[in-house]
Design an enzyme around this catalytic site. Structure first.
Site, PDB file in Angstrom:
ATOM      1  N   GLU A  64       0.845  -1.190   0.000  1.00  0.00           N
ATOM      2  CA  GLU A  64       0.000   0.000   0.000  1.00  0.00           C
ATOM      3  C   GLU A  64       0.883   1.243   0.000  1.00  0.00           C
ATOM      4  O   GLU A  64       1.833   1.340   0.787  1.00  0.00           O
ATOM      5  CB  GLU A  64      -0.895   0.033   1.239  1.00  0.00           C
ATOM      6  CG  GLU A  64      -1.972  -1.031   1.267  1.00  0.00           C
ATOM      7  CD  GLU A  64      -2.835  -0.922   2.508  1.00  0.00           C
ATOM      8  OE1 GLU A  64      -2.768   0.104   3.218  1.00  0.00           O
ATOM      9  OE2 GLU A  64      -3.575  -1.885   2.790  1.00  0.00           O
ATOM     10  N   ASP A  75      -6.389   8.064  10.359  1.00  0.00           N
ATOM     11  CA  ASP A  75      -4.997   7.766  10.694  1.00  0.00           C
ATOM     12  C   ASP A  75      -4.671   8.132  12.132  1.00  0.00           C
ATOM     13  O   ASP A  75      -5.083   9.173  12.641  1.00  0.00           O
ATOM     14  CB  ASP A  75      -4.053   8.542   9.769  1.00  0.00           C
ATOM     15  CG  ASP A  75      -4.175   8.105   8.319  1.00  0.00           C
ATOM     16  OD1 ASP A  75      -4.600   6.956   8.104  1.00  0.00           O
ATOM     17  OD2 ASP A  75      -3.853   8.899   7.425  1.00  0.00           O
TER      18      ASP A  75
END
EC number: 4.2.1.20
Length: 287
Positions: A64, A75
């Protein structure tokens, strides 16, 4: 060089099929798929290419590539830190495409761009997917794009042979799991990204005790359509990988890699990443 990095067959005309092939190869070898995450442009554009290639050399099956964004809601602090530095040092979506191009020119490991919807929308959905295809990308993960609003990007992604991969948290109702499964089954390649716990990304010492029951609930919908599942958020040790791949086909590791890069001087980062990926592979059966 790891044999997974260079394959004899030509790159598929549909890039997403490289993702399918990675899962098929791992299944044939009796193990799970290892999916590390790196932030494009962290610690710098050129060095991010080198650490990503080190992960491929270490045995990553799929990689990724994070696209930094100023408001990364999903995040945790570690990934936010990496994204902030990448933005400060000038990383853009075009720069992420260039990172993907440089990496894909040197390894055949499938690449997935992961980032938030607003920058992609501003870039232009069809242009973004066309450029992703041209720069060696196989799939996309957009964490803040719900499946109900994904039609336009999904159409553009499929037009250019890209997988559009959706995230499923433990709190997802069965109706949403079914919807996502049907969307993935209708597209190219891909898998379902199961979030190991509610909350943001970040390394944790323990895996949720409810993970197996959550994955069993998702499996009810994916099994008939033979859609692989990967688990992410909080994984950092070979033991985590071993546990997760008892219940799912793949495991994603992100924050732990950013922490490792943070801890090492630049000259040692590639070796450290390669060794760490190799250590995580020990958590994959039959390795």
């Amino acid at each position: 060089m790891n044999t997974r990095n260079v394959q004899e067959q030509a790159t598929p005309l549909v890039p997403a099929l490289k993702i399918t092939q990675a899962f098929q190869r791992a299944k044939h070898e009796g193990r799970g798929v290892l999916i590390p995450y790196f932030m494009c442009g962290y610690p710098s554009a050129s060095q991010s290419v080198q650490v990503i290639l080190a992960a491929a050399e270490g045995g990553a099956d799929i990689i990724e590539l994070g696209m930094p964004f100023s408001d990364p809601l999903a995040d945790g602090a570690t990934i936010q830190h990496a994204g902030h530095i990448a933005l400060e040092r000038g990383m853009t979506l075009k720069g992420c495409m260039e990172v993907a191009r440089e990496v894909s020119s040197q390894t055949d490991v499938p690449l997935i761009l992961m980032g938030y919807y607003n920058p992609v929308l501003a870039y232009g959905l069809e242009r973004f997917c066309a450029d992703a295809n041209a720069h060696g990308v196989s799939g996309l993960i957009i964490p803040d794009l719900p499946p109900e609003e994904a039609d336009r990007l999904e159409q553009a992604a499929y037009q250019y042979g890209l997988a559009l991969i959706f995230l499923i948290p433990p709190t997802a109702p069965d109706e949403r799991i079914q919807l996502i499964t049907e969307r993935v089954a209708a597209g190219h390649g891909g898998f379902i990204y199961c979030i190991s716990l509610s909350g943001v990304t970040g390394s944790r010492s323990e895996i949720s005790a409810h993970l197996s029951s959550f994955l069993a609930r998702v499996r009810k919908y994916t099994q008939e359509k033979q859609i692989p599942m990967a688990v992410g958020f909080g994984l950092s040790t070979p033991e985590h990988i071993a546990t997760v791949t008892q219940y799912a086909e793949g495991a994603v590791v992100g924050s732990a890699l950013v922490n490792l890069i943070d801890q090492k001087p630049e000259a040692e980062q590639q070796t450290a990443i390669k060794n760490y990926i190799q250590s995580l592979s020990k958590g994959l059966p039959n390795q």
